[in-house]
Enzyme design. Sequence first.
Site, PDB file in Angstrom:
ATOM      1  N   HIS A  54       4.937  12.461   7.678  1.00  0.00           N
ATOM      2  CA  HIS A  54       4.878  10.891   7.942  1.00  0.00           C
ATOM      3  C   HIS A  54       5.873  10.193   8.909  1.00  0.00           C
ATOM      4  O   HIS A  54       6.942   9.986   8.253  1.00  0.00           O
ATOM      5  CB  HIS A  54       4.282  10.500   6.884  1.00  0.00           C
ATOM      6  CG  HIS A  54       4.052   8.829   7.166  1.00  0.00           C
ATOM      7  ND1 HIS A  54       2.894   8.534   7.532  1.00  0.00           N
ATOM      8  CD2 HIS A  54       4.635   7.560   6.863  1.00  0.00           C
ATOM      9  CE1 HIS A  54       2.772   7.119   7.727  1.00  0.00           C
ATOM     10  NE2 HIS A  54       3.783   6.578   7.462  1.00  0.00           N
ATOM     11  N   HIS A  56       7.124   7.516  12.059  1.00  0.00           N
ATOM     12  CA  HIS A  56       6.468   6.451  13.331  1.00  0.00           C
ATOM     13  C   HIS A  56       7.490   6.326  14.514  1.00  0.00           C
ATOM     14  O   HIS A  56       8.385   5.465  14.510  1.00  0.00           O
ATOM     15  CB  HIS A  56       6.281   4.982  12.565  1.00  0.00           C
ATOM     16  CG  HIS A  56       5.261   4.600  11.640  1.00  0.00           C
ATOM     17  ND1 HIS A  56       4.188   4.021  11.822  1.00  0.00           N
ATOM     18  CD2 HIS A  56       5.781   5.222  10.591  1.00  0.00           C
ATOM     19  CE1 HIS A  56       3.890   4.062  10.433  1.00  0.00           C
ATOM     20  NE2 HIS A  56       4.666   4.539   9.546  1.00  0.00           N
ATOM     21  N   GLU A 134      -3.579   5.710  15.459  1.00  0.00           N
ATOM     22  CA  GLU A 134      -3.651   4.375  14.581  1.00  0.00           C
ATOM     23  C   GLU A 134      -4.733   3.526  14.925  1.00  0.00           C
ATOM     24  O   GLU A 134      -4.573   3.235  16.029  1.00  0.00           O
ATOM     25  CB  GLU A 134      -2.579   3.886  14.310  1.00  0.00           C
ATOM     26  CG  GLU A 134      -2.400   2.929  13.227  1.00  0.00           C
ATOM     27  CD  GLU A 134      -1.231   2.221  13.191  1.00  0.00           C
ATOM     28  OE1 GLU A 134      -0.562   2.538  12.011  1.00  0.00           O
ATOM     29  OE2 GLU A 134      -0.503   1.590  14.037  1.00  0.00           O
ATOM     30  N   SER A 138      -8.065  -6.468  11.717  1.00  0.00           N
ATOM     31  CA  SER A 138      -8.958  -6.814  10.727  1.00  0.00           C
ATOM     32  C   SER A 138      -9.898  -8.117  11.346  1.00  0.00           C
ATOM     33  O   SER A 138     -10.816  -8.501  10.693  1.00  0.00           O
ATOM     34  CB  SER A 138      -8.232  -7.315   9.358  1.00  0.00           C
ATOM     35  OG  SER A 138      -7.301  -8.288   9.603  1.00  0.00           O
ATOM     36  N   HIS A 172      -4.756   2.249   9.583  1.00  0.00           N
ATOM     37  CA  HIS A 172      -3.554   1.872   8.949  1.00  0.00           C
ATOM     38  C   HIS A 172      -3.208   1.583   7.584  1.00  0.00           C
ATOM     39  O   HIS A 172      -2.564   2.167   6.866  1.00  0.00           O
ATOM     40  CB  HIS A 172      -2.962   0.475   9.666  1.00  0.00           C
ATOM     41  CG  HIS A 172      -1.961   0.238   9.342  1.00  0.00           C
ATOM     42  ND1 HIS A 172      -1.518  -1.107   8.483  1.00  0.00           N
ATOM     43  CD2 HIS A 172      -0.372   0.525   9.340  1.00  0.00           C
ATOM     44  CE1 HIS A 172      -0.504  -1.492   8.058  1.00  0.00           C
ATOM     45  NE2 HIS A 172       0.379  -0.408   8.566  1.00  0.00           N
ATOM     46  N   GLU A 202       1.086   0.032  -1.062  1.00  0.00           N
ATOM     47  CA  GLU A 202       2.558   0.368  -0.809  1.00  0.00           C
ATOM     48  C   GLU A 202       3.250  -0.890  -1.806  1.00  0.00           C
ATOM     49  O   GLU A 202       4.197  -0.607  -2.174  1.00  0.00           O
ATOM     50  CB  GLU A 202       2.692   0.059   0.675  1.00  0.00           C
ATOM     51  CG  GLU A 202       4.177   0.300   0.930  1.00  0.00           C
ATOM     52  CD  GLU A 202       4.414   0.292   2.534  1.00  0.00           C
ATOM     53  OE1 GLU A 202       3.516  -0.141   3.173  1.00  0.00           O
ATOM     54  OE2 GLU A 202       5.524   0.404   3.100  1.00  0.00           O
ATOM     55  N   ASP A 301       8.757   8.543   6.497  1.00  0.00           N
ATOM     56  CA  ASP A 301       8.390   7.382   7.360  1.00  0.00           C
ATOM     57  C   ASP A 301       9.137   7.031   8.830  1.00  0.00           C
ATOM     58  O   ASP A 301       9.957   8.150   8.932  1.00  0.00           O
ATOM     59  CB  ASP A 301       8.655   6.026   6.206  1.00  0.00           C
ATOM     60  CG  ASP A 301       7.276   5.326   6.460  1.00  0.00           C
ATOM     61  OD1 ASP A 301       6.763   5.220   7.557  1.00  0.00           O
ATOM     62  OD2 ASP A 301       7.286   4.169   5.519  1.00  0.00           O
TER      63      ASP A 301
HETATM   64  O1  MCF Z   1       5.178   3.065   6.399  1.00  0.00           O
HETATM   65  C1  MCF Z   1       6.006   1.928   6.960  1.00  0.00           C
HETATM   66  C2  MCF Z   1       5.555   0.693   6.195  1.00  0.00           C
HETATM   67  N1  MCF Z   1       3.862   0.528   5.787  1.00  0.00           N
HETATM   68  C3  MCF Z   1       3.443   0.341   6.947  1.00  0.00           C
HETATM   69  N2  MCF Z   1       3.132   0.402   8.269  1.00  0.00           N
HETATM   70  C4  MCF Z   1       4.337   1.076   8.799  1.00  0.00           C
HETATM   71  C5  MCF Z   1       5.610   1.452   8.448  1.00  0.00           C
HETATM   72  N3  MCF Z   1       6.244   1.808   9.254  1.00  0.00           N
HETATM   73  C6  MCF Z   1       5.805   1.288  10.556  1.00  0.00           C
HETATM   74  N4  MCF Z   1       4.739   0.883  10.185  1.00  0.00           N
HETATM   75  C7  MCF Z   1       3.832   0.255  11.212  1.00  0.00           C
HETATM   76  C8  MCF Z   1       2.269   0.554  11.208  1.00  0.00           C
HETATM   77  O2  MCF Z   1       1.872   1.909  11.708  1.00  0.00           O
HETATM   78  O3  MCF Z   1       3.885  -1.175  11.190  1.00  0.00           O
HETATM   79  C9  MCF Z   1       2.481  -1.714  11.840  1.00  0.00           C
HETATM   80  C10 MCF Z   1       1.608  -0.599  11.951  1.00  0.00           C
HETATM   81  O4  MCF Z   1       1.491  -0.182  13.203  1.00  0.00           O
HETATM   82  C11 MCF Z   1       2.317  -2.638  10.916  1.00  0.00           C
HETATM   83  S1  MCF Z   1       0.699  -3.509  11.094  1.00  0.00           S
HETATM   84  C12 MCF Z   1       1.084  -4.682  12.379  1.00  0.00           C
HETATM   85 FE    FE Z   2       4.478   4.620   7.780  1.00  0.00          FE
END
Ligand code: MCF
Ligand code: FE
Length: 394
Positions: A54, A56, A134, A138, A172, A202, A301
Site C-alpha cells: 500500500h 500513494h 481510487e 460522497s 477510499h 483508521e 502507506d
Molecule cells: O492512508 C493514508 C491515510 N488515510 C487515508 N488516505 C490517504 C492516506 N495517504 C494518502 N491518502 C489519500 C487518499 O488516497 O488522501 C486522500 C485520498 O486520495 C484523502 S480523501 C481527500
Molecule cells: Fe493509505
Amino acid sequence: MKKIKAKFILTPDKIIENGEILFKRKIIKIGKNLPNTNKTYKFDLVMPALINTHTHLEFSKNKTLLEYGDFITWLNSVIHHRENLFIECKGDCFKKAIDEMKRSGVCAFGEISSTGNDLKYLRHSPLKVVYFNEIVGSNPGAVDVLYTDFLSRLQSSLELKSDKFHPAISIHSPYSVHPILMQKVLNIAREKNLPIQAHFMESKAEREWLDRGEGDFKKFFEKIFPHAKPLISPKEFLYQFRGLKTTFIHCVWANDEELDIIKNLNASIAHCPISNRLLNVGKLNLKKVMDKKIPFSVATDGLSSNYSLNIFKELRAALFMHYEIDPNALAKELIISVTKTAANSLNLNNGEIAPNKDADLIAIKLPHTKSNIHLHTILHTNEVEKMFINGEEI
Ligand code: MCF
Ligand code: FE
C-alpha cells in the site's frame, strides 16, 4: 538457467541452511547439490523479494507540508495541498520514490492512484505495480461526474495490463465514498476479477462518525454539507466486499465483530505502523489480528504519512511498536507479511521460494549468524545486496 547458493534461504516460512535454488523466469527447484549452471551466485541470505502492498506515490513530494499529529488536521492539510503536491510530483519524483523501495528489496507495490496522472510514470516501473484506481466522493450530486472520470482512468490502466502492471480498484473509505458509487465500482471489480483496497477504521473520528454521526468528522462534514449523516454502517460497508479479493488498510479501530467479518470475507489487513503513529490514530491490535489468523501485510502507506518508503524501516517500526509479542515470533510473522501474505493480497505469483513461483528474490549480507535469523534480517538491513525480478538481476 541460473543457480544461487546461500548460507540461509528463507522460504519465508522455513529456513534452509546451505541450500541452493535453480531458476529461470520462475523458480525451478530448491535443494542441495543441484546441477551446475552457467551462472552461479553465492550469498549469505536469500529470501523472496519484498512487496509493499500500500503506497500513494502521487504524494511523494511531501516532506513537511502536510500536518501530522491528528487525523482530521492531517486530512484538512491534504485537501488544502494535494493539488500542488500532485502537480509537483513528476518523473524524477516517482523515480526517486521507486528507487527507495527498490534499494530496500521491494519487487512489487500496490499503488493507490487518485488522479491517474501517475500512470505515464508507473507504466515503465522496473518494479511490478498493482495499480488501484481510487474512487472518492460522497456528494450525491457529483456521483455521475466522479463515476465517468473513474471509468476513463480505469480504462487507461486496463489497456496497459501486463505481467508487470496489474490494474485494480480502490474504494477510499466508508466515510468518503457514496454507497451508490461504491456499488457501481465494486460491480466492475466483480466482473473483471480485480483486487480491491479500502481504508477502513483508521481513526477514532471515523469510528465515532460511522457509529453515531458524532465526533470530529461531524464538524468536518458540516462545513461542507449542513446536517450531514454517515451514509453507511461499518458492517454494511464490509459486506459489500463479498466475493472480492480485498485488503482493508489500517483497521486500528475495527472491533471484534468487524475483524471476524474481515476474516470470513477471506480479506487481509494492510498495517502501516509509521503512518498510524504520525497521524496519531492509535495502535492496531496486531496480537488480536494474529490470534484470529487474519492475514496481514506491513506497508509504508505514502510519503503523505511517512518519512520513508524503505520497507525495512517500516518492519522495524512494527517490531518495536508491538512490544507485547515475542520479538523472534513477531519478526518471522513480519517477514511472512511482506512476502507470502502480501503476494496473496495483491494476487501476484511471487512472495515464496517454491517451484513455479516467479523468481523474485533478494540477497542480503548477514555474516556470522546462527540464530534469530528473521529478527537479525529486520534489524540489520536497510538495502539489499542484489534483487532478481522474473529471474533477471535488477
Ligand atoms: O492512508 C493514508 C491515510 N488515510 C487515508 N488516505 C490517504 C492516506 N495517504 C494518502 N491518502 C489519500 C487518499 O488516497 O488522501 C486522500 C485520498 O486520495 C484523502 S480523501 C481527500
Ligand atoms: Fe493509505
